[in-house]
Write a protein that holds these residues in place. Structure first.
Motif, mmCIF file in Angstrom:
data_model
loop_
_atom_site.group_PDB
_atom_site.id
_atom_site.type_symbol
_atom_site.label_atom_id
_atom_site.label_comp_id
_atom_site.label_asym_id
_atom_site.label_seq_id
_atom_site.Cartn_x
_atom_site.Cartn_y
_atom_site.Cartn_z
ATOM 1 N N LEU A 197 0.853 -1.182 0.000
ATOM 2 C CA LEU A 197 0.000 0.000 0.000
ATOM 3 C C LEU A 197 0.892 1.237 0.000
ATOM 4 C CD1 LEU A 197 -2.967 0.978 0.225
ATOM 5 C CD2 LEU A 197 -2.658 0.940 2.705
ATOM 6 N N SER A 198 0.700 2.108 -0.961
ATOM 7 C CA SER A 198 1.555 3.280 -1.089
ATOM 8 C C SER A 198 1.337 4.266 0.047
ATOM 9 C CB SER A 198 1.317 3.982 -2.422
ATOM 10 O OG SER A 198 0.078 4.671 -2.396
ATOM 11 N N LEU A 199 2.377 5.011 0.349
ATOM 12 C CA LEU A 199 2.273 6.069 1.345
ATOM 13 C C LEU A 199 1.223 7.091 0.921
ATOM 14 C CD1 LEU A 199 3.218 7.434 3.937
ATOM 15 C CD2 LEU A 199 5.063 8.485 2.616
ATOM 16 N N GLU A 200 1.136 7.358 -0.352
ATOM 17 C CA GLU A 200 0.129 8.304 -0.847
ATOM 18 C C GLU A 200 -1.283 7.841 -0.510
ATOM 19 O OE1 GLU A 200 0.454 11.431 -2.053
ATOM 20 O OE2 GLU A 200 2.557 11.117 -1.512
ATOM 21 N N ALA A 201 -1.554 6.551 -0.647
ATOM 22 C CA ALA A 201 -2.878 6.015 -0.307
ATOM 23 C C ALA A 201 -3.152 6.167 1.188
ATOM 24 C CB ALA A 201 -2.979 4.552 -0.732
ATOM 25 N N ALA A 220 -4.247 9.545 2.558
ATOM 26 C CA ALA A 220 -5.652 9.898 2.351
ATOM 27 C C ALA A 220 -6.528 9.554 3.560
ATOM 28 C CB ALA A 220 -6.188 9.199 1.108
ATOM 29 N N PHE A 221 -6.036 8.698 4.445
ATOM 30 C CA PHE A 221 -6.810 8.327 5.626
ATOM 31 C C PHE A 221 -6.688 9.435 6.671
ATOM 32 C CE2 PHE A 221 -5.204 3.873 4.447
ATOM 33 C CZ PHE A 221 -6.222 3.684 3.528
ATOM 34 N N PRO A 222 -7.789 10.015 7.135
ATOM 35 C CA PRO A 222 -7.701 11.093 8.130
ATOM 36 C C PRO A 222 -6.914 10.704 9.383
ATOM 37 C CG PRO A 222 -9.929 10.941 7.266
ATOM 38 C CD PRO A 222 -9.165 9.769 6.713
ATOM 39 N N LEU A 223 -6.972 9.449 9.777
ATOM 40 C CA LEU A 223 -6.247 9.006 10.973
ATOM 41 C C LEU A 223 -4.736 9.136 10.826
ATOM 42 C CD1 LEU A 223 -8.224 5.788 11.870
ATOM 43 C CD2 LEU A 223 -8.159 7.901 13.184
ATOM 44 N N TRP A 224 -4.224 9.114 9.607
ATOM 45 C CA TRP A 224 -2.789 9.165 9.370
ATOM 46 C C TRP A 224 -2.184 10.487 9.814
ATOM 47 C CZ3 TRP A 224 1.154 6.233 9.181
ATOM 48 C CH2 TRP A 224 2.363 6.698 8.683
ATOM 49 N N ARG A 278 10.150 8.959 10.520
ATOM 50 C CA ARG A 278 11.599 9.130 10.675
ATOM 51 C C ARG A 278 12.139 8.456 11.934
ATOM 52 N NH1 ARG A 278 9.443 14.126 12.219
ATOM 53 N NH2 ARG A 278 10.122 14.845 14.253
ATOM 54 N N PHE A 279 11.260 8.071 12.866
ATOM 55 C CA PHE A 279 11.714 7.436 14.108
ATOM 56 C C PHE A 279 12.032 5.956 13.939
ATOM 57 C CE2 PHE A 279 9.031 10.957 15.922
ATOM 58 C CZ PHE A 279 10.105 11.736 16.301
ATOM 59 N N GLY A 280 11.534 5.323 12.905
ATOM 60 C CA GLY A 280 11.870 3.929 12.651
ATOM 61 C C GLY A 280 10.965 2.905 13.307
ATOM 62 N N HIS A 281 10.238 3.304 14.352
ATOM 63 C CA HIS A 281 9.353 2.376 15.059
ATOM 64 C C HIS A 281 8.424 3.191 15.936
ATOM 65 C CE1 HIS A 281 8.483 -0.656 18.346
ATOM 66 N NE2 HIS A 281 8.095 -1.278 17.250
ATOM 67 N N PHE A 282 7.127 2.989 15.780
ATOM 68 C CA PHE A 282 6.178 3.740 16.599
ATOM 69 C C PHE A 282 4.839 3.013 16.661
ATOM 70 C CE2 PHE A 282 6.083 5.356 12.299
ATOM 71 C CZ PHE A 282 4.729 5.474 11.994
ATOM 72 N N GLU A 283 4.087 3.318 17.690
ATOM 73 C CA GLU A 283 2.783 2.708 17.910
ATOM 74 C C GLU A 283 1.711 3.501 17.160
ATOM 75 O OE1 GLU A 283 -0.107 1.357 21.641
ATOM 76 O OE2 GLU A 283 1.864 2.225 22.058
ATOM 77 N N ILE A 284 0.724 2.771 16.619
ATOM 78 C CA ILE A 284 -0.422 3.401 15.973
ATOM 79 C C ILE A 284 -1.704 2.872 16.601
ATOM 80 C CG2 ILE A 284 0.771 3.839 13.792
ATOM 81 C CD1 ILE A 284 -0.721 1.397 12.607
ATOM 82 N N SER A 285 -2.815 3.490 16.262
ATOM 83 C CA SER A 285 -4.107 3.050 16.791
ATOM 84 C C SER A 285 -4.549 1.753 16.114
ATOM 85 C CB SER A 285 -5.164 4.129 16.558
ATOM 86 O OG SER A 285 -5.461 4.237 15.174
ATOM 87 N N GLU A 286 -5.388 1.016 16.801
ATOM 88 C CA GLU A 286 -5.950 -0.207 16.228
ATOM 89 C C GLU A 286 -6.731 0.113 14.954
ATOM 90 O OE1 GLU A 286 -8.895 -3.938 17.452
ATOM 91 O OE2 GLU A 286 -8.611 -2.279 18.856
ATOM 92 N N GLU A 287 -7.463 1.201 14.963
ATOM 93 C CA GLU A 287 -8.269 1.572 13.806
ATOM 94 C C GLU A 287 -7.403 1.827 12.569
ATOM 95 O OE1 GLU A 287 -11.851 4.681 12.626
ATOM 96 O OE2 GLU A 287 -10.731 4.996 14.482
ATOM 97 N N LEU A 288 -6.328 2.578 12.732
ATOM 98 C CA LEU A 288 -5.445 2.827 11.595
ATOM 99 C C LEU A 288 -4.765 1.543 11.146
ATOM 100 C CD1 LEU A 288 -4.212 4.759 9.557
ATOM 101 C CD2 LEU A 288 -2.428 5.288 11.241
ATOM 102 N N PHE A 289 -4.339 0.725 12.103
ATOM 103 C CA PHE A 289 -3.744 -0.562 11.753
ATOM 104 C C PHE A 289 -4.693 -1.370 10.869
ATOM 105 C CE2 PHE A 289 -3.523 -5.095 12.330
ATOM 106 C CZ PHE A 289 -2.205 -5.360 11.999
ATOM 107 N N GLU A 290 -5.949 -1.477 11.285
ATOM 108 C CA GLU A 290 -6.913 -2.277 10.527
ATOM 109 C C GLU A 290 -7.121 -1.727 9.122
ATOM 110 O OE1 GLU A 290 -10.362 -2.557 13.054
ATOM 111 O OE2 GLU A 290 -9.422 -4.117 14.282
ATOM 112 N N ILE A 291 -7.183 -0.417 8.990
ATOM 113 C CA ILE A 291 -7.367 0.184 7.666
ATOM 114 C C ILE A 291 -6.194 -0.176 6.751
ATOM 115 C CG2 ILE A 291 -7.388 2.373 6.407
ATOM 116 C CD1 ILE A 291 -8.943 3.542 8.848
ATOM 117 N N ILE A 292 -4.971 -0.025 7.264
ATOM 118 C CA ILE A 292 -3.789 -0.315 6.447
ATOM 119 C C ILE A 292 -3.675 -1.817 6.185
ATOM 120 C CG2 ILE A 292 -1.267 -0.242 6.329
ATOM 121 C CD1 ILE A 292 -1.420 2.351 8.041
#
Length: 135
Positions: free
Chosen positions: A95-99, A102-106, A114-128
């Motif tokens: 999935l491209s970074l450009e796509a 487009a997700f508001p959660l991003w 740039r940090f190399g490792h970070f936590e995201i929300s469950e909702e954003l994870f599921e979308i990606i």
């Protein structure tokens, strides 16, 4: 359960997927130890190779962290990075970074790549992840 993004070059992600492991932040153990068994990881590859600055900019792998601590692994003499075992899901297409932009959660995460490792929300994870994984 937590959801993570790891950043590595495409060639390094492919090695990890083939070998069933994650290796992050130039082999540091601390990012791996933040992830616990059952957590999920999405890999983002900003470029094709660590040594060649050719852009790739795609989310390309999804996996679940397995039991066990991070462990050292000698890739070649003098370089002993840490790894953690991961069960990767089959990905139908990166999935491209450009796509993802487009997700508001991003919006909350865009500066963290740039940090190399970070936590995201469950909702954003599921979308990606659901946009990438087969079946």
């Amino acid at each position: 359960m937590k959801y993570w993004v790891g950043v590595a070059s495409k060639d390094h992600v492919e090695l990890g997927v083939a070998g069933g492991f994650a290796q992050l932040c130039h082999g540091k153990g601390a990012p791996l130890n933040r992830m616990k068994a059952g957590d999920w990881l999405i890999y983002y590859a900003p470029k094709k190779s660590l040594k060649i600055n050719e852009p790739y900019q795609k989310f390309m792998a999804v996996g679940q962290i397995l039991e066990g601590d991070a462990y050292p692994f000698e890739m070649f003499p003098g370089f002993v990075p840490y790894r953690k075992n991961v069960s990767f899901a089959p990905v139908s297409s990166p999935l491209s970074l450009e796509a993802v932009k487009a997700f508001p959660l991003w919006t909350d995460y865009r500066s963290k790549l740039r940090f190399g490792h970070f936590e995201i929300s469950e909702e954003l994870f599921e979308i990606i992840a659901f946009s990438m994984v087969e079946g």
